[in-house]
Design a protein around this motif. Structure first.
Motif, PDB file in Angstrom:
ATOM      1  N   LEU A 113      -0.089 -25.229 -12.286  1.00 29.87           N
ATOM      2  CA  LEU A 113       1.121 -24.561 -11.365  1.00 29.87           C
ATOM      3  C   LEU A 113       0.567 -23.304 -10.978  1.00 29.87           C
ATOM      4  N   LEU A 114       0.703 -23.104  -9.568  1.00 25.78           N
ATOM      5  CA  LEU A 114       0.252 -21.909  -9.072  1.00 25.78           C
ATOM      6  C   LEU A 114       1.494 -21.067  -8.345  1.00 25.78           C
ATOM      7  N   LEU A 115       1.517 -19.902  -8.302  1.00 22.48           N
ATOM      8  CA  LEU A 115       2.514 -18.734  -8.017  1.00 22.48           C
ATOM      9  C   LEU A 115       1.698 -17.858  -6.676  1.00 22.48           C
ATOM     10  N   ALA A 116       2.443 -18.081  -5.643  1.00 21.00           N
ATOM     11  CA  ALA A 116       1.858 -17.193  -4.465  1.00 21.00           C
ATOM     12  C   ALA A 116       1.945 -15.499  -5.088  1.00 21.00           C
ATOM     13  N   PRO A 117       0.947 -14.742  -4.575  1.00 18.10           N
ATOM     14  CA  PRO A 117       1.131 -13.265  -4.822  1.00 18.10           C
ATOM     15  C   PRO A 117       2.441 -12.734  -4.354  1.00 18.10           C
ATOM     16  N   ALA A 118       2.863 -11.432  -4.882  1.00 15.61           N
ATOM     17  CA  ALA A 118       3.818 -10.826  -4.507  1.00 15.61           C
ATOM     18  C   ALA A 118       3.407  -9.981  -3.638  1.00 15.61           C
ATOM     19  N   GLU A 119       4.251  -9.558  -2.471  1.00 13.27           N
ATOM     20  CA  GLU A 119       4.099  -8.913  -1.474  1.00 13.27           C
ATOM     21  C   GLU A 119       4.034  -7.293  -1.631  1.00 13.27           C
ATOM     22  N   PRO A 120       2.891  -6.715  -1.192  1.00 14.04           N
ATOM     23  CA  PRO A 120       2.695  -5.206  -1.602  1.00 14.04           C
ATOM     24  C   PRO A 120       3.917  -4.447  -1.434  1.00 14.04           C
ATOM     25  N   VAL A 121       4.236  -3.598  -2.517  1.00 10.77           N
ATOM     26  CA  VAL A 121       5.660  -2.946  -2.230  1.00 10.77           C
ATOM     27  C   VAL A 121       5.480  -1.534  -1.478  1.00 10.77           C
ATOM     28  N   GLU A 122       5.903  -1.297  -0.443  1.00  9.34           N
ATOM     29  CA  GLU A 122       5.494   0.079   0.036  1.00  9.34           C
ATOM     30  C   GLU A 122       6.380   1.221  -0.516  1.00  9.34           C
ATOM     31  N   PRO A 123       5.868   2.239  -0.974  1.00  7.26           N
ATOM     32  CA  PRO A 123       6.887   3.292  -1.578  1.00  7.26           C
ATOM     33  C   PRO A 123       7.730   3.792  -0.749  1.00  7.26           C
ATOM     34  N   GLU A 124       8.812   4.196  -1.193  1.00  5.37           N
ATOM     35  CA  GLU A 124       9.819   4.749   0.049  1.00  5.37           C
ATOM     36  C   GLU A 124       9.767   6.427   0.238  1.00  5.37           C
ATOM     37  N   LEU A 125       9.185   6.808  -0.850  1.00  5.61           N
ATOM     38  CA  LEU A 125       9.053   8.330  -0.661  1.00  5.61           C
ATOM     39  C   LEU A 125       7.487   8.811  -0.551  1.00  5.61           C
ATOM     40  N   ASP A 126       7.123   9.739  -0.033  1.00  6.14           N
ATOM     41  CA  ASP A 126       6.146  10.176   0.055  1.00  6.14           C
ATOM     42  C   ASP A 126       5.365  10.762  -1.425  1.00  6.14           C
ATOM     43  N   LEU A 127       4.046  10.481  -1.754  1.00  8.78           N
ATOM     44  CA  LEU A 127       3.542  10.926  -3.248  1.00  8.78           C
ATOM     45  C   LEU A 127       3.795  12.312  -3.296  1.00  8.78           C
ATOM     46  N   ASP A 128       3.771  13.362  -2.631  1.00  5.43           N
ATOM     47  CA  ASP A 128       4.027  14.748  -3.021  1.00  5.43           C
ATOM     48  C   ASP A 128       5.523  14.903  -3.540  1.00  5.43           C
ATOM     49  N   THR A 129       6.330  14.077  -2.763  1.00  5.46           N
ATOM     50  CA  THR A 129       7.901  14.200  -3.171  1.00  5.46           C
ATOM     51  C   THR A 129       8.198  13.660  -4.613  1.00  5.46           C
ATOM     52  N   VAL A 130       7.495  12.571  -4.798  1.00  8.86           N
ATOM     53  CA  VAL A 130       7.643  12.004  -6.093  1.00  8.86           C
ATOM     54  C   VAL A 130       6.894  12.745  -7.129  1.00  8.86           C
ATOM     55  N   LEU A 131       5.752  13.295  -6.976  1.00 10.42           N
ATOM     56  CA  LEU A 131       5.061  14.221  -7.997  1.00 10.42           C
ATOM     57  C   LEU A 131       6.051  15.547  -8.343  1.00 10.42           C
ATOM     58  N   ARG A 132       6.330  16.063  -7.349  1.00  6.79           N
ATOM     59  CA  ARG A 132       7.423  17.238  -7.580  1.00  6.79           C
ATOM     60  C   ARG A 132       8.563  17.050  -8.287  1.00  6.79           C
ATOM     61  N   ALA A 133       9.092  16.032  -8.044  1.00 10.25           N
ATOM     62  CA  ALA A 133      10.202  15.557  -8.946  1.00 10.25           C
ATOM     63  C   ALA A 133      10.022  15.219 -10.368  1.00 10.25           C
ATOM     64  N   ALA A 134       8.583  14.569 -10.655  1.00 14.79           N
ATOM     65  CA  ALA A 134       8.250  14.350 -11.743  1.00 14.79           C
ATOM     66  C   ALA A 134       8.065  15.422 -12.573  1.00 14.79           C
ATOM     67  N   LEU A 135       7.297  16.532 -11.956  1.00 19.42           N
ATOM     68  CA  LEU A 135       6.827  17.616 -12.560  1.00 19.42           C
ATOM     69  C   LEU A 135       7.966  18.426 -12.981  1.00 19.42           C
ATOM     70  N   GLU A 136       9.035  18.491 -12.239  1.00 12.78           N
ATOM     71  CA  GLU A 136       9.934  19.303 -12.329  1.00 12.78           C
ATOM     72  C   GLU A 136      10.965  18.891 -13.546  1.00 12.78           C
ATOM     73  N   ALA A 137      10.823  17.558 -13.771  1.00 12.14           N
ATOM     74  CA  ALA A 137      11.460  16.852 -14.822  1.00 12.14           C
ATOM     75  C   ALA A 137      10.702  16.932 -16.209  1.00 12.14           C
ATOM     76  N   GLY A 138       9.569  17.524 -16.115  1.00 12.54           N
ATOM     77  CA  GLY A 138       8.680  17.779 -17.366  1.00 12.54           C
ATOM     78  C   GLY A 138       8.031  16.558 -17.686  1.00 12.54           C
ATOM     79  N   GLU A 139       7.594  15.578 -16.915  1.00 10.75           N
ATOM     80  CA  GLU A 139       6.802  14.327 -17.396  1.00 10.75           C
ATOM     81  C   GLU A 139       5.225  14.831 -17.588  1.00 10.75           C
ATOM     82  N   PRO A 140       4.640  14.553 -18.406  1.00 14.63           N
ATOM     83  CA  PRO A 140       3.384  14.911 -18.711  1.00 14.63           C
ATOM     84  C   PRO A 140       2.351  14.276 -17.608  1.00 14.63           C
ATOM     85  N   MET A 141       1.494  15.018 -17.178  1.00 13.82           N
ATOM     86  CA  MET A 141       0.716  14.616 -15.789  1.00 13.82           C
ATOM     87  C   MET A 141      -0.113  13.364 -15.775  1.00 13.82           C
TER      88      MET A 141
END
Length: 284
Positions: free
Chosen positions: A230-258
């Motif tokens: 049984l063979l399953l086709a690969p998933a389509e790449p998911v393009e992130p909706e937000l740019d990296l800097d925006t996501v990083l700032r939000a995660a850092l502000e939430a106190g997540e470990p780098m």
């Protein structure tokens, strides 16, 4: 010009474990070298002596057989190592295809390497790769997942974890579980392309392509016979909706470990963890 091919044994003066591929259906797929090696070795270790004896009789091979399978692998493996250390050449075969692939033979191979015993491959048929080649799905990147869990809940959990995989996935499946597995896929990703390869190289070889939903309906009530890949086709790449800097700032502000942030976002943005970490440091 000198030939790159040799008819001589790879190491005729050394004891050796040979992994010999055997046909997955069509007896004509046995190679000349496989027949020669099976005739020349001192012993052939196989899954089922009754099954393998039919193949050997077809090619006039009279080498002694011994059983080697999942439930006797530990004890028989020790005995085979004793024979190899005594200077015997041994061939390892499976009921069909290449030994040590989705097969306990890999443990014997590992123990041979650890003991300094030579290991050589006599290549030939292999169901997973052969099915991939004829499937029409992308072959530049793929992952072989062996058999899916037999229990429905565990099987759905495994499939759910693999849905975002961007490589073609290759599974072995039991014929009596194919309908249930296709139904699971239809529930999880009904439009994803699926290929069922059945009875490869045999008289009733079949390559069936379609969406998970279509193939689930096809085999919902039909009795399946024979070996199945049984063979399953690969998933389509998911393009992130937000740019990296925006996501990083939000995660850092939430106190997540780098380090954790970097690990999670590296795959999403197609970067290395160190690149994301450096960017997070700069923003911090």
């Amino acid at each position: 010009m000198a030939s790159h091919f040799s008819l001589e044994p790879l190491a005729s003066n050394l004891f050796m474990l040979y992994l010999v591929a055997t046909p997955i259906g069509n007896l004509e797929d046995m190679t000349f070298r496989a027949v020669r090696v099976l005739k020349e070795v001192d012993l052939i270790a196989c899954e089922d002596t009754r099954h393998s004896r039919k193949l050997l009789q077809h090619y006039g091979i009279s080498t002694r057989l011994t059983s080697f399978f999942e439930h006797n692998e530990r004890d028989k493996g020790e005995k085979l190592l004793v024979e190899l250390r005594a200077g015997k050449d041994i061939a390892l075969i499976s009921d069909a295809g290449t030994p040590a692939i989705s097969d306990p033979g890999y443990r014997l191979v590992r123990r041979c390497h650890e003991a300094g015993i030579g290991v050589s491959i006599v290549p030939g048929p292999q169901a997973a790769v052969s099915s991939l080649a004829v499937s029409g799905l992308p072959t530049d990147r793929f992952a072989f997942e062996g058999f899916l869990p037999a229990r429905s809940g565990a099987r759905r959990d495994r499939l759910t974890a693999l849905l975002s995989e961007e490589r073609t996935l290759v599974f072995y499946e039991s014929p009596h579980r194919l309908a249930a597995t296709l139904a699971d896929l239809a529930g999880l990703c009904p439009q994803r392309e699926v290929v069922v390869v059945r009875e490869l190289t045999k008289l009733h070889e079949e390559i069936c392509r379609g969406s998970a939903g279509e193939l689930a309906e096809r085999w919902r009530a039909e009795k399946v016979r024979g070996e199945v890949v049984l063979l399953l086709a690969p998933a389509e790449p998911v393009e992130p909706e937000l740019d990296l800097d925006t996501v990083l700032r939000a995660a850092l502000e939430a106190g997540e470990p780098m380090k954790e942030i970097s690990r999670k976002l590296a795959k999403v943005y197609g970067m290395s963890g160190s690149e994301v970490y450096a960017r997070a440091l700069a923003l911090k």
